[in-house]
Scaffold this active site. Structure first.
Site, PDB file in Angstrom:
ATOM      1  N   GLU A  88       0.885  -1.151   0.000  1.00 21.28           N
ATOM      2  CA  GLU A  88       0.000   0.000   0.000  1.00 21.28           C
ATOM      3  C   GLU A  88       0.921   1.198   0.000  1.00 21.28           C
ATOM      4  O   GLU A  88       1.474   1.566   1.019  1.00 21.28           O
ATOM      5  CB  GLU A  88      -0.871  -0.019   1.256  1.00 21.28           C
ATOM      6  CG  GLU A  88      -1.898   1.097   1.266  1.00 21.28           C
ATOM      7  CD  GLU A  88      -2.255   1.511   2.666  1.00 21.28           C
ATOM      8  OE1 GLU A  88      -2.577   0.638   3.486  1.00 21.28           O
ATOM      9  OE2 GLU A  88      -2.187   2.728   2.937  1.00 21.28           O
ATOM     10  N   CYS A  96      -3.048   7.952   5.028  1.00 23.63           N
ATOM     11  CA  CYS A  96      -2.856   7.584   3.621  1.00 23.63           C
ATOM     12  C   CYS A  96      -4.141   7.853   2.834  1.00 23.63           C
ATOM     13  O   CYS A  96      -4.119   7.936   1.616  1.00 23.63           O
ATOM     14  CB  CYS A  96      -2.430   6.126   3.478  1.00 23.63           C
ATOM     15  SG  CYS A  96      -2.850   5.100   4.870  1.00 23.63           S
TER      16      CYS A  96
END
Lengths: 451, 451, 451, 451
Positions: B185, B228
């Site tokens: 990720e 994020c």
């Protein structure tokens, strides 16, 4: 739409003359018997049947979970990557392209396809048939040139996903050039373990031996061993050796001949290279040639750049096999009718597990035993993606109805089944719907503090 | 066993003093408000509840399909990789480690874990709690040293799988060094689109604006934008701009202050770097500073190596944004309280889609609209792994009950849910059982010809 | 094996002459237009495509969960009932028999089949085709006699499961005689709600009305209303009434005629019975005949025992509809081109929900609205097994790719899809394998105390 | 919400004093040993752990399939029935009520609950605990009166679904009165087959016998045989009889005594009734009493209306057992420590299958054999819902992690697992969304002909 195309294409391929045409077409470019070539056509047709009707949309089904308040719900979709690529090998010129291509198209990807330039005629014919059955011509681009040119093209295009089937060396280069956006089925150094005879009351080891030997011969030498699932290493418990396994194997191998293509040219190694590899193996203490080991004696016109040699088996003592200095040599795959054979006992079983663990590729494997505890012991120590167990276990002959692919590697790609297609050709996308009423001052909402 | 550990650990974390202890522990090392820190503890606890009891074994369930003859059956298993590694970031020092670690352990992997050395205290505390709840000490190795040392270690160990969460640059290096055996990720340059007002009879755009603005403020600036999933780019339809969206955003941002950590230090960029980036943006024709853009005015002791600046928004005209010469600059993520804002109309909507397509990372996104056709249009042109839609859509605040992860990338890793854990921490293994009776001459079997 | 039969049968039915033959065959015995009859053939063929290849075995897949010790594992199977029966109706003489029969056979049941004696020719023809495609003749017994004889046979045979499609009265008797071992799709008094116009900017209510009216006409009167999914009750928000819905409906109904069978004989009620029912309805205060209400005027040779009347609509005021003294009368299904129409407002919406709740059968329903909150309100108050929502929602025309069946009743049977077939034609069977080593005194086991 | 309740309730029940309190509470009203009562508490607690956190919403997940045009999608939901009822038995006063009740509530039903009036104290205590953990008091109505009163109430209320666990006679009446809207777990006449010794090399039959016998004793006599899964019939292959099985069984049974409740009062039959049944059995030619068969000799205060007799086994020759004139008698369940035993050989194995087929209830069964072919033969001829196979197979002791319920009956209800709860407490509801653009004349739509 693809459900309708599959239904029509399968109906075409069910016609005996179409089936025969494709079988012969395969034989022209890939050296295998008619039985093996026809099996390839049948598996491809059944795959198309499997995705007839609404099965394509069923495959793409999503699931939903309710949220924390009225109107909130989260849905997990399988989403296509979009621009993607496939690189396919020579050995299954019909089955692998169709299964991979259609999988990519089912999930809504746009595919750039390439396979080995020696076998393009088969793909070209099947694409024409698919166009006839309704496949839009723009859904797929077919590249018919050389490998390096295609590599350069891929590097520039950077497709979101590339599925590769072929050798380790090229796989490594693609992973590097495409920043890891590759799923692959690379080399398979596949093994089989013949477990101890369990003492069953039903049939004696003597009665079982002919069938067990027959499956070994098929696994090692059918299609001249040029299957990614071919048996490269046979671990036999002493029970089988004592019973005469080696003599059976030799006799079965001796039936093979060039005329009906039960043995044929090897496309990725010359006779000289294979003989050289064999000689190196025979320098290992205790090793010996069991049978084969010679160039094909029949008169033939196989060109020099291909291999032409007899079905071959080399014996390696287990304790030598697992030595670091020999293991790399022993586990080098010869993509042809060539296998290693060794023996183990109840006492040396751990060495077999060590050998399995040392291998780097984990495609198919077979555990020939009817003892659940023995099966669990081997299964628990290995990760091969497609593993057969039971007295009838084989390493080759995977049909279209179960997953086929390597294990133990996040880059591993499966083919054929719903799970394989969903895994390779789509990614998870979570779409959370939050269509509840918008809080407003009219309905009493007040601005909360900042966080 | 892990079901029992989860149940006990969740029960511990449900105790108010334990919850508070972990919240404060998080605040010590990651700059966020108490509300945000507590939310992290609660999400972690609910995750543990989700895998209580037998849910770990239920998650690993396999499926079986019958074969072609009596005694043949094929089973699709989820199989652990075995030796694997996790690299976790600083911004969610409790949630990300626990969700990732436990996922790996649930599926039977052996994990080597590393996270940002600034926040190790939180992991160390939670590991002690898990040991207390029964987790065997040998299931996990925790590495507390520097990044480069760990990189060298990984390169030598070549774990079968590494899960990485962090910056693009390190992700690329890991992919290279670990031959693509990485799930990740990486950076998220997340966007939100405020669609045209649909003309609903229920509430006017004026009534809706305060809530919509509030969600924008949270998405962009909560936890100082160091999520994020934080909103980096806001595309607003002219309906909202006309209604006064920009004034609302400015007012909401102005509520934030250092005292309650509703704005705080930025750990990955200095104030100078951010100001430099902003100045570059402001050279784009038509761009302007909407608000913020200054170092934090309150007296503070944030060290020089960290950033300290006001919640900031920069306006970029849409036609400039999508120009090749500006796009890379505009789409560079600042991991802090910093966003770009632009406007579109029914006519310039295609430019918005172009912008979405040009982005390289596809983590979260929000489509704020109650029009299903508008939603479908945007969804169909994008691949963000976690996408919110509806008038209440946000980009942040993902809970433990739905997949969270990037889309459109075969290397993408999800966290938290059953699907995410199965996808990341296990591979497909097909085990075909062939325990039918062995054909023997007694039962009429005859040796078939070779193939 | 059934996968191969399906593939071949679908290929047969894809041939234009076979498709046409079956369409005409249906028209001979069931009064419907060629378009409707052909649609029935196409749906049946697509259903067969859906279960081609390996899809039959995929449908029967099981799942496994690991146990508490080595060698223990539990598997959930779908298991056939064995001896079972099907009773099918007249109105879909091809589709319902094939979908139900094949579903039963796919899962491994042995079926005794009966359908309406007026339409046996269609089943007889399709069975011959299936035999031609490889279906074993002994898998299915076809009973072609009268209902009472069959009832007596069932009562004696006590099949483990009987699937019944037909009227309430017979359903009740079967449930009684077969001790509840019946799954059924009984009467459907299906409704549609036209929600308030949402104020969409996209198309005005004036623009939407023609399509909405057209769907209403189809739902109520196609196949002369002799579908179990036909619209029997229309609740229209005042927005639509004001816009002129009723005039549209009347005009569309007036297009129907006997020549092309867009209206035709009613097989389960005489003209006299229907006229009687209508007259009773017209005694309700405020009710009125909207259109139709007369015997068919065209010259025809429909026998007296069947009904022959114009497409008819009767207006009932909502407040009267929900009165206990009128509701039973109003909700009595006329299996023909006959519907009730009523109006509601934002204020009287709760009365609509009351009406939905009072109904006893919950087959199809349609919520014609693009407002998610309105949709959720109606969905939350109802249990119809097959419910359509959205501005294009209909009550009829269910294809083979989604579940079709009643809701809110444990005896409810679905047809067509994987889920329906698994639910109706198989039961859960859990097989727990405990093949771990037997504890013996040799391995240290000691007899525990009794419990 | 129910996820949070479960997590809290499980945490409560994990406390040693709460666990002990409930165990003792069970022992007060249901005659079983402390080990058995504690096992009931533990299973209940683990069930609650299984549905902690978000697992309730995960259980209710739906799936979606795309439609034929843009904006069309069909979703299969699990929908609650709404008003429903549960009738629970006396023998598991904690586990059965909690597993059934919570299952119903998880899926959103509104439940009217009744259980045996002798054991209400346990349910009352656990409901108070659940209220303490947050369960809303209005979600459940608890009826504590007599059976006939409740029957009358049900008949009037006609709940959409009633789950019944108990005797055949009451089940039949409920099915009749509730028009088949009943799911049930009725009587279990459960059997075990000890297959031929397979000749394994691992352990001899002599070594295996003690463990096999121990499991037989537990299955037949634990909780005084008052489990619906208790072994009522034992078919032993002659291998085991020759090895001395019967002597082992007798010795194990003789360990049981009233003091520690390893044998105790029988609540549904008097001693006199059981003795009468036994005497009838002993009139069958060749039958004999193996052991037991006498009233309990220890001094005790068990009231006359309950049974009090020794663990008993009666031998019936297999050929007599399957005679129509004896079978009904032999297969009458005595809900107490009472079993039949018979012997078979390789030759008379078909008679065993006949016996299994003649039985009318199909709850649990055990196939004690390590031969996969023998297992498949028995499995293929039987339909028991919960079947154990393998040398360690038992008939009792089902945990919360696998389905438990009868097979071969569409009215069969399972308990405990996700699949069981979805099956019993929800029905399929298909909601088809058709939110594509409404065709209008503006977008070129023209009215099609009527059909």
């Amino acid at each position: 739409m693809y459900g309708a195309i599959c239904a029509k294409a399968a109906a075409e391929m069910r016609k005996p003359n179409v089936e025969h045409y494709f079988s012969r077409c395969i034989q022209r470019v890939a050296p295998k018997s008619l039985a093996q070539a026809t099996a390839e056509v049948v598996v491809t047709r059944k795959f198309l049947e499997n995705f007839s009707g609404d099965q394509v949309r069923f495959m793409a089904r999503s699931f939903s979970v309710t949220g924390d308040h009225d109107g909130q719900m989260s849905t997990g979709w399988r989403w296509p990557y979009g621009p993607s690529a496939i690189v396919a090998p020579f050995n299954f010129p019909l089955e692998i392209p169709v299964l991979q291509l259609m999988g990519a198209l089912f999930m809504g990807n746009k595919v750039l396809f390439k396979n080995d330039s020696k076998v393009t005629v088969v793909v070209e014919q099947v694409l024409r048939m698919l166009h006839h059955c309704g496949m839009p011509k723009e859904d797929l681009d077919y590249f018919c040139g050389s490998g390096p040119t295609f590599g350069a093209l891929l590097k520039r295009a950077q497709p979101r996903l590339t599925q590769f089937t072929g050798s380790n060396a090229i796989a490594d280069r693609l992973v590097d050039e495409l920043k890891g956006k590759v799923l692959l089925e690379d080399a398979g150094f596949d093994w089989k373990i013949l477990g101890p005879f369990s003492g069953s009351r039903k049939s004696s080891i003597e009665e079982q031996l002919p069938y067990i030997s027959f499956v070994c011969d098929q696994d090692a030498y059918a299609s001249s061993g040029q299957k990614c699932s071919a048996q490269s290493m046979l671990f036999a418990h002493e029970d089988w050796i004592k019973e005469g396994l080696l003599a059976h194997l030799e006799e079965l191998a001796s039936r093979r001949n060039l005329k009906d293509l039960t043995v044929g040219p090897v496309l990725t190694a010359t006779t000289r290279q294979v003989m050289g590899h064999m000689e190196q193996l025979l320098t290992i203490p205790g090793s010996r040639l069991l049978f084969g080991g010679k160039p094909l004696q029949e008169s033939h016109s196989i060109p020099e750049q291909y291999g032409a040699f007899e079905p071959t088996a080399v014996w390696i003592p287990l304790d030598k096999l697992i030595m670091p200095k020999y293991f790399k040599l022993c586990s080098t795959e010869i993509f042809g009718p060539f296998q290693l054979v060794t023996e183990f006992t109840d006492v040396t079983l751990p060495d077999v597990l060590t050998a399995c663990e040392l291998m780097e590729n984990h495609l198919t494997a077979a555990i020939v035993s009817d003892d659940p505890e023995f099966q669990r012991l081997i299964l628990g120590s290995t990760v091969n993606g497609t593993t057969y167990k039971g007295l009838r276990a084989r390493t080759t002959g995977a049909p279209q109805w179960h997953w086929f692919g390597p294990g133990g590697d996040p880059r591993g790609a499966g083919i054929g089944t719903i799970e394989a297609i969903r895994h390779v050709w789509s990614c998870h996308r979570e779409i959370i719907d939050d269509s509840g009423p918008v809080p407003t001052s009219v309905t009493g909402w007040k601005l909360p503090p900042a966080e």
